[in-house]
Design an enzyme around this catalytic site. Structure first.
Site, PDB file in Angstrom:
ATOM      1  N   GLY A  52       0.778  -1.272   0.166  1.00  0.00           N
ATOM      2  CA  GLY A  52      -0.045   0.073  -0.036  1.00  0.00           C
ATOM      3  C   GLY A  52       0.845   1.076  -0.162  1.00  0.00           C
ATOM      4  O   GLY A  52       1.878   1.431   0.765  1.00  0.00           O
ATOM      5  N   ARG A  91      10.031  -1.606  -4.988  1.00  0.00           N
ATOM      6  CA  ARG A  91       8.843  -1.565  -5.858  1.00  0.00           C
ATOM      7  C   ARG A  91       8.813  -0.170  -6.392  1.00  0.00           C
ATOM      8  O   ARG A  91       9.036   0.735  -5.983  1.00  0.00           O
ATOM      9  CB  ARG A  91       7.637  -1.672  -4.898  1.00  0.00           C
ATOM     10  CG  ARG A  91       7.563  -2.934  -4.104  1.00  0.00           C
ATOM     11  CD  ARG A  91       6.251  -3.348  -3.578  1.00  0.00           C
ATOM     12  NE  ARG A  91       5.279  -3.383  -4.786  1.00  0.00           N
ATOM     13  CZ  ARG A  91       3.910  -3.558  -4.601  1.00  0.00           C
ATOM     14  NH1 ARG A  91       3.191  -3.459  -3.260  1.00  0.00           N
ATOM     15  NH2 ARG A  91       3.084  -3.589  -5.321  1.00  0.00           N
ATOM     16  N   GLN A 190      -6.370  -8.209  -2.396  1.00  0.00           N
ATOM     17  CA  GLN A 190      -6.016  -7.237  -1.254  1.00  0.00           C
ATOM     18  C   GLN A 190      -7.557  -6.783  -0.918  1.00  0.00           C
ATOM     19  O   GLN A 190      -7.608  -6.258   0.273  1.00  0.00           O
ATOM     20  CB  GLN A 190      -5.333  -5.784  -1.781  1.00  0.00           C
ATOM     21  CG  GLN A 190      -3.743  -6.192  -1.910  1.00  0.00           C
ATOM     22  CD  GLN A 190      -3.494  -6.440  -3.354  1.00  0.00           C
ATOM     23  OE1 GLN A 190      -4.316  -7.054  -4.230  1.00  0.00           O
ATOM     24  NE2 GLN A 190      -2.384  -6.205  -3.849  1.00  0.00           N
ATOM     25  N   ASP A 231      -1.519   4.996  -6.346  1.00  0.00           N
ATOM     26  CA  ASP A 231       0.114   4.918  -6.131  1.00  0.00           C
ATOM     27  C   ASP A 231       0.830   5.982  -6.528  1.00  0.00           C
ATOM     28  O   ASP A 231       1.840   6.097  -5.906  1.00  0.00           O
ATOM     29  CB  ASP A 231       0.305   3.617  -6.638  1.00  0.00           C
ATOM     30  CG  ASP A 231      -0.402   2.358  -5.744  1.00  0.00           C
ATOM     31  OD1 ASP A 231      -1.485   2.161  -6.177  1.00  0.00           O
ATOM     32  OD2 ASP A 231      -0.007   1.947  -4.865  1.00  0.00           O
ATOM     33  N   ASN A 241      -3.106   3.291 -10.306  1.00  0.00           N
ATOM     34  CA  ASN A 241      -3.685   2.345  -8.978  1.00  0.00           C
ATOM     35  C   ASN A 241      -3.609   1.043  -9.502  1.00  0.00           C
ATOM     36  O   ASN A 241      -3.551   0.570 -10.594  1.00  0.00           O
ATOM     37  CB  ASN A 241      -4.842   3.094  -8.664  1.00  0.00           C
ATOM     38  CG  ASN A 241      -5.320   2.620  -7.197  1.00  0.00           C
ATOM     39  OD1 ASN A 241      -4.578   2.643  -6.304  1.00  0.00           O
ATOM     40  ND2 ASN A 241      -6.504   2.101  -6.964  1.00  0.00           N
ATOM     41  N   LYS A 242      -4.139   0.263  -8.514  1.00  0.00           N
ATOM     42  CA  LYS A 242      -4.085  -1.256  -8.601  1.00  0.00           C
ATOM     43  C   LYS A 242      -4.898  -1.542  -9.804  1.00  0.00           C
ATOM     44  O   LYS A 242      -5.801  -1.103 -10.376  1.00  0.00           O
ATOM     45  CB  LYS A 242      -4.821  -2.105  -7.302  1.00  0.00           C
ATOM     46  CG  LYS A 242      -4.907  -3.423  -7.428  1.00  0.00           C
ATOM     47  CD  LYS A 242      -3.628  -4.214  -7.466  1.00  0.00           C
ATOM     48  CE  LYS A 242      -2.438  -3.704  -6.547  1.00  0.00           C
ATOM     49  NZ  LYS A 242      -1.000  -4.152  -6.943  1.00  0.00           N
TER      50      LYS A 242
HETATM   51  O1  MRU Z   1       0.443  -3.699  -4.651  1.00  0.00           O
HETATM   52  P1  MRU Z   1      -0.184  -3.014  -3.422  1.00  0.00           P
HETATM   53  O2  MRU Z   1      -1.176  -4.048  -2.631  1.00  0.00           O
HETATM   54  O3  MRU Z   1       0.990  -2.210  -2.747  1.00  0.00           O
HETATM   55  O4  MRU Z   1      -0.985  -1.793  -4.080  1.00  0.00           O
HETATM   56  C1  MRU Z   1      -1.033  -0.622  -3.778  1.00  0.00           C
HETATM   57  C2  MRU Z   1      -2.446  -0.416  -3.447  1.00  0.00           C
HETATM   58  O5  MRU Z   1      -2.737  -0.778  -2.033  1.00  0.00           O
HETATM   59  C3  MRU Z   1      -3.591   0.004  -4.168  1.00  0.00           C
HETATM   60  O6  MRU Z   1      -3.065   0.201  -5.655  1.00  0.00           O
HETATM   61  C4  MRU Z   1      -4.516   0.992  -3.343  1.00  0.00           C
HETATM   62  O7  MRU Z   1      -5.362   1.179  -4.130  1.00  0.00           O
HETATM   63  C5  MRU Z   1      -3.548   2.406  -3.600  1.00  0.00           C
HETATM   64  S1  MRU Z   1      -2.425   2.530  -2.486  1.00  0.00           S
HETATM   65  C6  MRU Z   1      -3.201   2.774  -1.151  1.00  0.00           C
END
Ligand code: MRU
Length: 348
Positions: A52, A91, A190, A231, A241-242
């Protein structure tokens, strides 16, 4: 966030160690993971023990502070420069990670202790910003609103409170009777694992839906509002974003449902002109081909769910163009997803 009657943050630093809630073990086990060195913290970010945007930002800032504490007196510069490269290669997509590492790296040039103080400040600011995002976002929520969210942008994704979920928690607390549809968020789940667990802890009514059910729920007028996290946000308002967020935004546009992104200033990247400049992380195919879970005897299991012999393509994020975004909920207010509004809010 209260878990088992104790107040927790997602990630924190005590002495030379970084502690974090182990998100790979949730929702089946609640465990705290300790990282004794900056390298342990790097590993925890890479394998998503902590994940996150805000939480990995805080963890990365702490990792940089750990590197300063570990560096040998006779060659601090080389050690911390190499450590910075290690942390930054954990990352690639979440802007918060690079924001925190840069700030702590610079602070450490003054003194080792200044690096730790700065990392603590970044984590505290993350929690504070999330709280304010909740206050602004709550203004968008009317009584009995049905909200869709994707992935986990709750308190587990930040140091506390979260971004997309923070307005929901505040609305729930103020008695607005919100209902949340939680996209399960394949492949890592998630939504199903973390957002659902968080909402349960807070007593917020919710249902997990398969990602591909969102379209029909929107067509059936079961969703009033969509709030997701981010992100990285480019200068022009495009949002990374995800994976799957873009699909939600296209559907929201078609069905004329307000689509909001919630994110703090540390997620904006003025060096990225548009979403095209954002690096999208590609993760291991195994995340798609296998699933982790718990069997009836409470044993952790890992099973293959895809045709043996087939491989998979696994981009972890996608880009939602600014024109599909109704607004961005920041700690300074709700803004339009375009360059002037972003510039103005970041300048304040
Ligand atoms: O791959 P992750 O779980 O680190 O992904 C990031 C996220 O949690 C999401 O994209 C989220 O919607 C935004 S970051 C709080």
């Amino acid at each position: 966030m209260i878990v088992h009657e104790k107040n927790y943050q997602t990630v924190w630093m005590e002495g030379q160690s970084v502690f974090m809630i182990d998100q790979n073990k949730l929702p089946f086990e609640f465990e705290i993971h300790e990282c004794k060195t900056y390298w342990d913290s790097c590993m925890a970010i890479t394998d998503m023990t902590v994940r996150g945007a805000g939480a990995i930002g805080a963890a990365a800032g702490y990792a940089m502070a750990q590197a300063y504490l570990e560096a040998p007196e006779d060659d601090i510069d080389t050690f911390v420069t190499e450590a910075r490269a290690d942390i930054e290669s954990t990352r690639p997509t979440a802007r918060n990670l690079f924001y925190a590492v840069e700030k702590v790296f610079e602070a450490g040039k003054v003194s080792r202790v200044n690096a730790t103080i700065t990392a603590q400040k970044i984590a505290a600011a993350d929690a504070e910003d999330s709280w304010k995002i909740g206050q602004y976002g709550n203004e968008l929520i009317k009584k009995s609103t049905r909200i869709l969210t994707h992935c986990n942008a709750g308190w587990l994704a930040f140091v506390d409170y979260g971004t997309a979920l923070s307005p929901i928690y505040q609305a729930h607390k103020s008695g607005k009777e919100v209902f949340v549809y939680v996209d399960e968020t394949r492949p890592r789940g998630q939504g199903a694992r973390l957002t659902a667990w968080e909402l349960q802890q807070q007593g917020v009514p919710h249902l997990i839906i398969p990602d591909n059910a969102a379209a029909s729920l929107m067509a059936d007028k079961k969703i009033d509002l969509i709030i997701v996290g981010a992100d990285r946000i480019a200068r022009n308002g495009d949002v990374a974003n995800k994976i799957g967020t873009y699909g939600c935004a296209v559907l929201a546009h078609y069905h004329q449902i307000p689509f909001y992104v919630a994110a703090p200033g540390s997620t904006f990247d003025m060096e990225c002109a548009s979403g095209k400049d954002i690096i999208i992380e590609h993760r291991n195919a195994e995340e798609v081909l296998f699933q982790d879970g718990m069997d009836a005897n409470h044993n952790r299991v890992r099973i293959r769910i895809a045709s043996p012999g087939s491989n998979a393509y696994n981009p972890a994020f996608d880009i939602t163009p600014a024109r599909l975004i109704t607004g961005i909920i920041t700690e300074k207010g709700i803004i339009k997803a375009h360059a002037q509004s972003i510039k103005a809010v970041l300048k304040e």
